[in-house]
Write an enzyme that holds these catalytic residues in place. Sequence first.
Site, PDB file in Angstrom:
ATOM      1  N   SER A 240     -10.111  24.245  28.888  1.00  0.00           N
ATOM      2  CA  SER A 240     -10.689  23.873  27.445  1.00  0.00           C
ATOM      3  C   SER A 240     -10.776  25.359  26.615  1.00  0.00           C
ATOM      4  CB  SER A 240     -12.080  23.275  27.787  1.00  0.00           C
ATOM      5  OG  SER A 240     -12.383  22.836  26.537  1.00  0.00           O
ATOM      6  N   ASP A 467      -6.035  13.497  25.641  1.00  0.00           N
ATOM      7  CA  ASP A 467      -7.344  14.414  25.721  1.00  0.00           C
ATOM      8  C   ASP A 467      -8.458  14.344  24.546  1.00  0.00           C
ATOM      9  OD1 ASP A 467      -9.149  16.597  26.124  1.00  0.00           O
ATOM     10  OD2 ASP A 467      -7.909  17.590  27.370  1.00  0.00           O
ATOM     11  N   HIS A 494     -10.324  14.738  29.718  1.00  0.00           N
ATOM     12  CA  HIS A 494     -10.341  16.139  29.315  1.00  0.00           C
ATOM     13  C   HIS A 494      -9.956  17.076  30.554  1.00  0.00           C
ATOM     14  CE1 HIS A 494     -11.026  19.750  27.264  1.00  0.00           C
ATOM     15  NE2 HIS A 494     -12.326  19.960  27.738  1.00  0.00           N
TER      16      HIS A 494
END
Length: 525
Positions: A240, A467, A494
Amino acid sequence: MVSLLAVAGLLAACAGDDSGDQEGAQQEVTEQQGPAGAVPEGLDEFYGQSLTWQDCEDYATSDTASMAFNVTGIECTRLTVPLDYAKPDGETITIGVLRHKADDQQRRIGSLIMNPGGPGAAGMPAAAQTASSATDSPLSKRFDFVGFDPRGVGASEPQISCLTGEERDAERAEDDEADTSPAGVRKQEEDQRAFAEKCAERTEHGEQMLANMGTRDVVKDMDVLRSALGDEQLSYVGYSYGTRIGSVYAETFPDNVRALVLDGALDPNQDPTDELVAQGEGFQQAFGQFADWCAKRQDCALGQQADQATEKFQELVQPLIERPVEVGDGRKLSFDDATTAAAQAMYSEQLWEPLNSGLNELNRNRGAALMQLADLYNERNKDGSYATTQDAFTAVRCVDDEPVTDRQELLATERKYKEVAPFLDNGQPAGGVRDACAFWPVPNTDQPSTPEVPDLPQTLVVSTTNDPATPYEAGGKLADALGGSLLTFEGNQHTVFLQGNQCVDKIGADYLIDLKVPSEGQRCS
């Protein structure tokens, strides 16, 4: 942006903690492995510093960390770095570091440094959890798993400190965003200004610390860590927001890169408003997948018509704006908490069951289950205090990106977000409220940009088709910018690497160990 750690912590809390106690206190061991590789001028003492490894118990600053550190084979230390790299002879701060040594020390490649995202997420608990869950991975044999709490976060000192636990609880309970009258907007902006002032007042070194909290500073800390660990080049896994750390590191220290796995990529050139809208689209898409799953169940809280799920969800949660639900200990479930719980559940299919249970409870005017999901997202500890994540998230974002202050741009962005993510809409007109970054006491030091790193070693970007937080397309853009390989995972979550998918984990391990990249167009499911 939520870290991988928040999801892992939530799953562990829902399932119960079945880990064993650490086996006895660990003796302190001091090592000097650096300096290794290139050393920037004036930073010799930092790059060559010794590290004293010890038991991790005293490094746990949150319930999540305490739970993660309840495993064997880990050790912790503190790395000293300049507060301001432009003044290496000035104030210093420390970075908390956790290590799980490679099982096969004779064939050890080096350290595998990890970051779970955020920004503001603690990396030490994430590395401990990965070391515990990835015992069968060939990576655990060949690499030391290393996690660090970025500056200002978790066990790093000093911590960013903005709100007390009581103030954070009150902020979550207010649902001020629903009042978009001129007076309501003024009140919200006064609160945002007060938040920024408290961050400067309550954080040690004040504005100087806030000015040096950005990604540009984190990557310099990571390079000091690389050297102190004895690695001439960096092997790194970032999830991320951790993909931004990885790409900025590649730009800053291109010759020091050995291997980068970047999972759940941010679009490197996307401004904050476009990123917010893209994330809203991702959350709505994930909510649609949840609705399809739920509609097949007799106990679905949103009914058996998936195309009506958004409307049914709003019928459940919008009344909380005027009538929050008591959950005990003087707390009430707000609209903000209910939608936070739902957004959290979009990060993994494994969280859909707890969300449906929580929504069924809300149908009976009970909110404890949804509050638990929201508390875990916000990393609220059992004693009512909070981890540093939310304060650090704002502190990093405000120096990484240029603040958005134009009212018309804010209004347009908010309206667009409501349009693309209707399940999160509070049903009120857009307010165009300026956030804390508009009142931040120090200027931004960075901004999104496409990395330009010619001759960078091959990198591996992993992107998931559904995602919710980092759209799939962003992975392709980052891979192109770095001249790297893209691995597609077909799923609803995710991030995915080192989370049990054999296809992704094998490709990632082959890359990190042998620097073997997948063939073009490689997909896993």
